[in-house]
Design a protein around this motif. Sequence first.
Motif, PDB file in Angstrom:
ATOM      1  N   PRO A  68     -19.239  -0.386  -0.478  1.00 30.05           N
ATOM      2  CA  PRO A  68     -18.877  -1.950  -0.900  1.00 30.05           C
ATOM      3  C   PRO A  68     -17.776  -1.703   0.873  1.00 30.05           C
ATOM      4  O   PRO A  68     -18.260  -3.050   1.225  1.00 30.05           O
ATOM      5  N   HIS A  69     -17.711  -0.719   1.945  1.00 27.12           N
ATOM      6  CA  HIS A  69     -16.816  -1.339   2.846  1.00 27.12           C
ATOM      7  C   HIS A  69     -18.313  -1.443   4.172  1.00 27.12           C
ATOM      8  O   HIS A  69     -18.086  -2.224   5.247  1.00 27.12           O
ATOM      9  N   PHE A  70     -19.083  -1.175   3.732  1.00 29.06           N
ATOM     10  CA  PHE A  70     -20.703  -1.534   4.216  1.00 29.06           C
ATOM     11  C   PHE A  70     -21.861  -1.508   4.020  1.00 29.06           C
ATOM     12  O   PHE A  70     -22.832  -0.943   3.979  1.00 29.06           O
ATOM     13  N   PRO A  97      -7.997  -2.256  -1.654  1.00 25.38           N
ATOM     14  CA  PRO A  97      -8.101  -3.041  -2.111  1.00 25.38           C
ATOM     15  C   PRO A  97      -9.456  -3.090  -3.233  1.00 25.38           C
ATOM     16  O   PRO A  97     -10.227  -4.294  -3.384  1.00 25.38           O
ATOM     17  N   HIS A  98      -9.283  -1.572  -3.823  1.00 25.70           N
ATOM     18  CA  HIS A  98     -10.510  -1.829  -5.205  1.00 25.70           C
ATOM     19  C   HIS A  98      -9.519  -1.676  -6.186  1.00 25.70           C
ATOM     20  O   HIS A  98      -9.625  -0.627  -6.952  1.00 25.70           O
ATOM     21  N   PHE A  99      -9.853  -2.725  -6.555  1.00 31.95           N
ATOM     22  CA  PHE A  99      -8.771  -3.011  -7.538  1.00 31.95           C
ATOM     23  C   PHE A  99      -9.615  -2.835  -9.031  1.00 31.95           C
ATOM     24  O   PHE A  99      -8.834  -3.402  -9.998  1.00 31.95           O
ATOM     25  N   VAL A 119      -8.215   2.799   8.233  1.00 27.03           N
ATOM     26  CA  VAL A 119      -7.064   3.179   6.646  1.00 27.03           C
ATOM     27  C   VAL A 119      -6.759   0.898   6.321  1.00 27.03           C
ATOM     28  O   VAL A 119      -7.297   0.489   7.355  1.00 27.03           O
ATOM     29  N   HIS A 120      -6.944   1.415   5.653  1.00 24.50           N
ATOM     30  CA  HIS A 120      -6.756  -0.136   4.130  1.00 24.50           C
ATOM     31  C   HIS A 120      -5.167  -1.019   4.961  1.00 24.50           C
ATOM     32  O   HIS A 120      -4.391  -0.656   3.849  1.00 24.50           O
ATOM     33  N   ALA A 121      -5.378  -1.623   5.848  1.00 20.81           N
ATOM     34  CA  ALA A 121      -4.203  -2.660   6.389  1.00 20.81           C
ATOM     35  C   ALA A 121      -2.964  -2.802   5.901  1.00 20.81           C
ATOM     36  O   ALA A 121      -1.573  -2.989   5.672  1.00 20.81           O
ATOM     37  N   TYR A 152     -12.704  11.426  -3.636  1.00 23.76           N
ATOM     38  CA  TYR A 152     -13.511  11.139  -1.972  1.00 23.76           C
ATOM     39  C   TYR A 152     -12.712  10.538  -1.403  1.00 23.76           C
ATOM     40  O   TYR A 152     -12.473  10.695  -0.597  1.00 23.76           O
ATOM     41  N   HIS A 153     -13.147   9.194  -1.201  1.00 27.18           N
ATOM     42  CA  HIS A 153     -11.844   8.407  -1.478  1.00 27.18           C
ATOM     43  C   HIS A 153     -11.053   7.211  -2.270  1.00 27.18           C
ATOM     44  O   HIS A 153     -11.717   7.690  -3.310  1.00 27.18           O
ATOM     45  N   GLU A 154      -9.764   6.815  -1.899  1.00 29.05           N
ATOM     46  CA  GLU A 154      -8.892   6.554  -2.776  1.00 29.05           C
ATOM     47  C   GLU A 154      -9.869   4.814  -3.380  1.00 29.05           C
ATOM     48  O   GLU A 154      -9.024   3.615  -3.312  1.00 29.05           O
TER      49      GLU A 154
HETATM   50 ZN   LIG Z   1     -11.623   1.496   1.277  1.00 23.19          ZN
END
Ligand SMILES: [Zn+2]
Lengths: 424, 293
Positions: free
Chosen positions: B52-54, B131-133, B125-127, B195-197
């Motif tokens: 989803p980031h890319f 955002p993965h709510f 980082v997600h400043a 893997y990722h948060e």
């Molecule tokens: Zn992320």
Amino acid sequence: MQKKLLLSLFAFTSLLADSEVEMLKQQLLQQQKITQKLLTRIEALEVKQKKVVHTVQQQAAIKNVNTSASFSQNAYLPDMAFILNMSALDRNVKNSNYTTYDIPGFINNIGATGELPFNKNDGFNFNYAEVALRSTVDPYFDAFAIFHLSPAAFAIEEAFVKTRAIPYGIQIKVGTFKSDFGRINSKHQHVWQFDTQPIIYKSLFGPDGISDAGIQAQWVAPTDTYIMAGVEAFAGTNSRSFGADTQNRHLYVGYLKSSVDIRDDLSVLGGVSIAHGDNYDNNVTNPTNIYGLDLTLRNQLGSYSSLVWQSEFLQRDKKLSTRTDKQSGLYSELIYQYNNNWYAGVRYDTILKNDTDLSAYSGVDTSNLDRYTAKIDYHPFPMSRLRLQYSYDRTKVIEGERKDINEISLSLNIAAGAHGAHNY
Amino acid sequence: MKKLLLLTILLQGFLFASLRVDTTYSTMGLITQKIGGDLVNVTVLGSSKYDPHFIVPKPSLIAKLRRADLLIMNGGGLELGWLPPLLRAANNAKIQNGAKGLLDMSHYISMIDVPSSVSRAFGDVHAQGNPHFSTDPNQVLVMAEAIKKKLIQLDPENEKIYQENFNVFQKKWQRYLQNFDTKMQMCQGKKVVQYHELYNYFLKRYDIQSIGNIEPLPGISPSSKHTLALIMSMRQNHVKTILQDVYHEQKTAAFIASKTGAKVQIIPHDIRAVKGSDTLENFYNIIGKRICN
Ligand SMILES: [Zn+2]
């Protein structure tokens, strides 16, 4: 206290209430009015004082939770990014000779044109630092500026405003900017897939492409398929193809682009472009037309893996006082992204048609001008890139002789600060 | 005759005028469909096959944004890598930042993991916080309510219908959550690595401990040094579950599993990311089941 004063005044008035002292009465009445006015003012002051005391107490009750500077505007600072680009290079031509190269029919002594190419020196090159700023001005405009700093010069590469609230899918851009002609004209060097510019772009437009002061209007059609049309009018300062006399020069650009998804992971983008301007030959102004065709196929193999095939064909028809030059060329490249860290690519560049006055090159073979390039990119982190590139260039004439150039370069590109989103 | 045909087509357009809603991801798309019903025409921009980031910024997405009346985005920086240039190219004044037709979902969420200091030295980082709510079923009603409000704001004539749809959905979802919460109780105190948060909201809610991440820093590919340290820590903490997403390489997770005896669980990050995760209920059931297992 004040009320008493008023009362005594009233009493005084009633005592002297006599026809003889009508004048005095009048005066007193006036005094009475003044006194009343004073009274109301005093009352108002008293209320105010109470209020002040109250607010001071209230403020003391609020805890000091925010210590931000009162006049800080950090939240409104533009998005900023800066880019550094440098390289180490090995080439089989001396620097002093390389800076005088010709591309027959297109470029006559590169050094004399004043264009300092990237990666000029055999050895180390610090190419440039770039600062890019982007900000929303107000609900109606976005502003952009890109400053290009090379060791010898400071240049405003682009600076423009763009509308953001015009209906009907229209957008207007004003300022100095790179044209959206073709596929890569608008892209900056550090996002190119190869460190070198395609030969045909370099030959027809110079290192910056069509980049000029002007106005652009673009329209996106309200259709399921992506269709975009654009027109641009420029000052026309690009002397490579247009360079008319400084009084009457102009340059108009138009293009149509479209894209379809063949499958979810396979998409095609194509475009046709035209640039129309004047050239100045023997004190006569004549038209130059440049036509462009581009096609990109992108096959997504995963989130971080893809295969992209991109090609562009450009043709220039340049009317001169005695004849019309017709010249064309193309490049075609294949880029494979293996994962987040590794990319590989190959490109073929060629001049297809070179129908112009080549009499200065008698005895020199000016046919088959082409170049082969291969590269490997390594991104240790998302914002930095190491690139190893090799090219075998057969487009150059140096000191009156055709000279094939072998060049190998290792470049480092750093993009710090605000994210540039990824390219298609 | 032709004119009549044209007229009916035009009339149809007016009579069945529906709101064109684009959502950046599938979960928000499905919730929008629940609240909007026949009154909305939902298009999801980002395929749940991909990170989803890319999301690949295909030009076809520009055409989809061009005609949208409303764009519902996740926000919190998740779309930073792909959406801004598409939005600028779409020339759609209705959904520009600041316009009525843009809904940033993260504005309605109590964001967790908000970093106190931000530097790229710590990776990508997600400043603005995690955002993965949308992987947490407890955020669904928050999202649904924000969507309902926005739809009513854009289409006040149909307020009643949106409200009714919301009420029905709310009841159903509250019942679902009650059931879900009881099922998840038996997993309290469980330890996992991811893997990722992607699942922090979920893990926090159900008291599951995340011991570490396979990526050494957000957005950075695994390194052998970090992987070995993670294996050590997993052994010490007796972690038996690795949460793997569908779009990253799975070799590292398999390697870690072979060294620790842990099990790799493929967890969907969005609707339809894995087989069978095509409804909201199934999506969260799969997440719950595979994390709990
Ligand atoms: Zn992320």
